[in-house]
Motif scaffolding. Sequence first.
Motif, PDB file in Angstrom:
ATOM      1  N   SER A  68     -33.032 -15.525 -49.942  1.00 51.38           N
ATOM      2  CA  SER A  68     -32.710 -14.717 -48.906  1.00 51.38           C
ATOM      3  C   SER A  68     -31.300 -14.344 -48.909  1.00 51.38           C
ATOM      4  N   LEU A  69     -31.013 -13.065 -48.691  1.00 48.37           N
ATOM      5  CA  LEU A  69     -29.631 -12.590 -48.174  1.00 48.37           C
ATOM      6  C   LEU A  69     -29.740 -11.477 -47.211  1.00 48.37           C
ATOM      7  N   ILE A  70     -28.863 -11.782 -46.192  1.00 53.23           N
ATOM      8  CA  ILE A  70     -28.620 -10.830 -45.011  1.00 53.23           C
ATOM      9  C   ILE A  70     -27.681  -9.865 -45.198  1.00 53.23           C
ATOM     10  N   THR A  71     -27.700  -8.828 -45.156  1.00 50.76           N
ATOM     11  CA  THR A  71     -26.375  -7.905 -45.023  1.00 50.76           C
ATOM     12  C   THR A  71     -25.644  -7.833 -43.818  1.00 50.76           C
ATOM     13  N   LYS A  72     -24.318  -7.675 -43.900  1.00 50.45           N
ATOM     14  CA  LYS A  72     -23.495  -7.415 -42.645  1.00 50.45           C
ATOM     15  C   LYS A  72     -24.052  -6.107 -41.729  1.00 50.45           C
ATOM     16  N   PHE A 193     -22.321  -9.043 -47.416  1.00 50.46           N
ATOM     17  CA  PHE A 193     -23.272  -9.898 -47.215  1.00 50.46           C
ATOM     18  C   PHE A 193     -22.637 -10.812 -46.191  1.00 50.46           C
ATOM     19  N   GLN A 194     -23.475 -11.250 -45.093  1.00 52.51           N
ATOM     20  CA  GLN A 194     -23.220 -12.054 -44.012  1.00 52.51           C
ATOM     21  C   GLN A 194     -23.886 -13.448 -44.045  1.00 52.51           C
ATOM     22  N   ALA A 195     -25.044 -13.708 -44.523  1.00 47.61           N
ATOM     23  CA  ALA A 195     -25.559 -14.985 -44.668  1.00 47.61           C
ATOM     24  C   ALA A 195     -27.066 -15.072 -45.427  1.00 47.61           C
ATOM     25  N   SER A 196     -27.594 -16.100 -45.569  1.00 46.19           N
ATOM     26  CA  SER A 196     -28.767 -16.391 -45.831  1.00 46.19           C
ATOM     27  C   SER A 196     -29.937 -16.226 -44.930  1.00 46.19           C
ATOM     28  N   ALA A 197     -29.531 -16.668 -43.765  1.00 42.09           N
ATOM     29  CA  ALA A 197     -30.586 -16.717 -42.456  1.00 42.09           C
ATOM     30  C   ALA A 197     -29.834 -16.722 -41.515  1.00 42.09           C
ATOM     31  N   ILE A 198     -30.577 -16.409 -40.387  1.00 36.48           N
ATOM     32  CA  ILE A 198     -30.333 -16.654 -38.921  1.00 36.48           C
ATOM     33  C   ILE A 198     -31.178 -17.742 -38.150  1.00 36.48           C
ATOM     34  N   ILE A 199     -30.522 -18.707 -37.645  1.00 34.95           N
ATOM     35  CA  ILE A 199     -31.155 -19.645 -37.186  1.00 34.95           C
ATOM     36  C   ILE A 199     -31.299 -19.453 -35.330  1.00 34.95           C
TER      37      ILE A 199
END
Length: 316
Positions: A68-72, A193-199
């Motif tokens: 997983s990759l989350i873009t900005k 890219f910002q992160a792999s996930a948001i918890i």
Amino acid sequence: MFLAFKEIRHEKLRYGLIISMIVLIAYLVFILTSLAQGLAEENTAAIQTWNGQRIVLNQNADINLSQSLITKKASQQQKITQQEAYLGQAAVVAKKAGHAKISAQFIGIKNHQFIAKNLNLTQGKLPQTPQQIVVDQSFKDQGYHLNDQLQLNSQTAPFKIVGFTKNAKLNIAPVIYGQLTAWKKLKNLTGDFQASAIISKKASYQATAKGLTAYPISKFISELPGYAAQNATFSLMIGFLMVIALIVIAVFLYILTIQKARNYAVLRAQGVPAGFSIKATLAQAGLLVIVGICLAGVLTGLTAWLTPANVPMSFQ
């Protein structure tokens, strides 16, 4: 109960062997259960310490954090409060001259968010720069110490251990916590890219950005590679073992009862009610099983005390 005690005292060898058999079977069940629990905990220990209720991943990642990759751009469309935290994951190999290489999971976090604040540090402090890391306590077992420097993957710049934490295992690999900036370098990512996930701590948190999907943490855990298959395997093994144990114990007690048929016939001839004999037999069976389980519990406690810390077993 009086008759049950009298028979056990009279036939010490016979009943001693039956208790020994129950002890060994119960001990095997306890050890297998602790191994199953230990492996399950080493898959999810780090996730449990995050105290999250929901996780947001790329919808094409197949509920897999490493994919997983989350873009900005997507992250800016998500509502991020004090109840949410960014997280980046990368598989790494930690190495230092004179030490064995360690396959680990690098987790990038932000110090002001709740995952970093909830870290249970046993020594040191949180990373303050991209080249500082906090590592799982198991690194100590491999000879690493506070302020040691090591390399991760092919990165030439060394990383400095500034803290140790416990219960930091993911997919049976120790976790290395660092900053998200370091995670991007390890993944060779651009600034898009910002992160792999948001918890999120909120059970109702949803993905509002296009291309992202939110899942309950329980769903995410069940989809960890090999986790469900491992638990199912151990559950079947323990279940079959318990069924076999019940059959074996029942057969032995049945044989004992048959061998005492003449004694029961004499008691009946003397006017002793049949219910008395039945209660005595059941009491004797219960007593044998209770004593056997208690002794197995003592053996399990002794095993827990003697088992090295690096063995994935959890005794409760």
